[in-house]
Design an enzyme around this catalytic site. Structure first.
Site, short mmCIF file in Angstrom:
data_model
loop_
_atom_site.label_atom_id
_atom_site.label_comp_id
_atom_site.label_asym_id
_atom_site.label_seq_id
_atom_site.Cartn_x
_atom_site.Cartn_y
_atom_site.Cartn_z
N LYS A 88 0.80 -1.23 0.00
CA LYS A 88 0.00 0.00 0.00
C LYS A 88 0.83 1.28 0.00
CE LYS A 88 -4.33 -1.62 0.37
NZ LYS A 88 -5.47 -1.21 -0.46
N ASP B 18 -8.86 -0.97 6.43
CA ASP B 18 -8.91 -2.23 7.13
C ASP B 18 -7.54 -2.57 7.73
OD1 ASP B 18 -11.22 -3.26 4.74
OD2 ASP B 18 -11.62 -3.38 6.88
#
Length: 378
Positions: free
Chosen positions: A80, A111
């Protein structure tokens, strides 16, 4: 956050859908070349490993299998940071050009992995971060975000509710929403995040060439939440000549297969998600900017169970690759597509034979998103 469609219901069992002709019928523009150059300037940048696993090639009845191991990317245990760093770079450059000095609060919902990446980038660049987390996120994942000196707000609802509240919080002065899903009216920053992921694909090209797989992959399996990474993968492979286009397989949890359901209906829908150990994939609405790429560029989508993902993670661990349930979803989905029940027609739909090269994107390490489900390998 506005819903993409009005449908909201529990997803029925629907483990597979194929999209004939995706490899040949649709093309798009590539990601900007300067993204890779930007990442190369970062102090912790290095290409993550592309590990060949002959044992998996034998198991999947293909020629070669490579796993893109994202368990250590820019100092974090997931991919990410590629998207977060490029998007924040673009945000801060734009603010500087507009004579808006001073720190900004970067707001996001997560999340786990995306929020931690945004918090890390904010800390390194002297900015603030406010991260909203939905129910079900493990306390250790929350602690990893707070360790980056970010403010964390825990939301009792699902991921989509956390996104809505983050968007509301970002409307305050000197705050910017840095979300990896898009909806009408909020698409530019998610687009920058998707561009950031293109570095991962560029590395795969170079690494396959170095490994002698100069023709590239025949199949790429990508875990999917809202579809941003899948959008980057589709953009990369559908911007090249048709003769070099691999089959692209999206893999989701059975408890949160919003992209599979959307592809089945040929329209983007929102679904009610359930509990899953694949926390980073527990999303009920496809990103609005990802959807056209997913609809036109994916060859197939498959949904896997938590048990499937746990067994795949254990298998990868036994072969020396650290992978959490989300990262191992690519192997679980490839097993279902290539050697599971009904695999003959599925292999044909994907164009996969005994000499094919398969690339599995393992998007996180084993400790990236702690979870409570443990299943013995089988």
């Amino acid at each position: 956050m506005p819903e993409i469609a009005s449908t909201l219901r529990v997803l029925p069992p629907s483990p597979w859908t194929a999209r004939p002709g995706a490899r040949t019928a649709w093309r798009c523009e590539p990601a900007p070349a300067e993204v890779r150059a930007f990442h190369a300037t970062l102090p912790d940048y290095a290409p993550t490993p592309l590990t060949e696993l002959p044992a998996l090639a034998a198991e999947l009845e293909v020629g070669r299998v490579f796993v893109k191991d994202e368990s250590a990317r820019l100092g974090l245990p997931a991919f990410k940071a590629l998207g977060a760093s490029w998007a924040v770079h673009r945000i801060l450059a734009e603010r500087a050009a507009g004579a808006r000095p001073g720190p900004v609060t970067l707001v996001t919902a997560t999340d786990g992995n995306h929020g931690r990446a945004v918090a890390r980038v904010a800390r390194l660049l002297g900015q603030r971060a406010h991260v909203f987390v939905p129910r079900g996120v493990h306390p250790r994942a929350v602690s990893a975000i707070t360790a980056e000196r970010a403010k964390v707000t825990e939301v009792p609802g699902p991921y989509d509710e956390a996104v809505r509240l983050a968007a509301e919080a970002a409307r305050e002065a000197d705050a910017v929403l840095v979300q990896d899903t898009a909806w009408p009216g909020y698409e530019r920053i998610p687009g920058w995040i998707v561009e950031g992921y293109s570095t991962l694909c560029a590395e795969i090209d170079e690494q396959l060439t170095a490994a002698g797989a100069v023709a590239g992959p025949g199949l790429v399996a990508v875990p999917v939440g809202v579809g941003s990474l899948a959008q980057a993968v589709v953009t990369h492979y559908r911007s090249r000549p048709r003769a070099q286009a691999p089959a692209l397989l999206a893999v989701e949890p059975q408890a949160a297969a919003c992209v599979l359901e959307s592809l089945t209906r040929d329209a983007p829908v929102s679904i009610t998600t359930g509990e899953t150990s694949m926390a980073g994939l527990n999303c009920g609405t496809p990103s609005s900017i990802a959807w056209p790429h997913l609809r036109n560029g994916l060859d197939a989508a498959v949904a896997v169970s938590d048990a499937d993902a746990a067994r795949a993670a254990a298998r990868l661990a036994g072969l020396g690759v650290s992978s959490g349930p989300c990262g191992a979803a690519g192997l679980a989905g490839s097993r279902a597509a290539l050697i599971g029940p009904g695999s003959g027609p599925r292999r044909t739909a994907l164009g996969i034979g005994p000499s094919s090269v398969v690339v599995l994107l393992s998007t996180e390490g084993a400790d990236a998103n702690p979870h409570s489900a443990h299943v013995t390998a089988g």
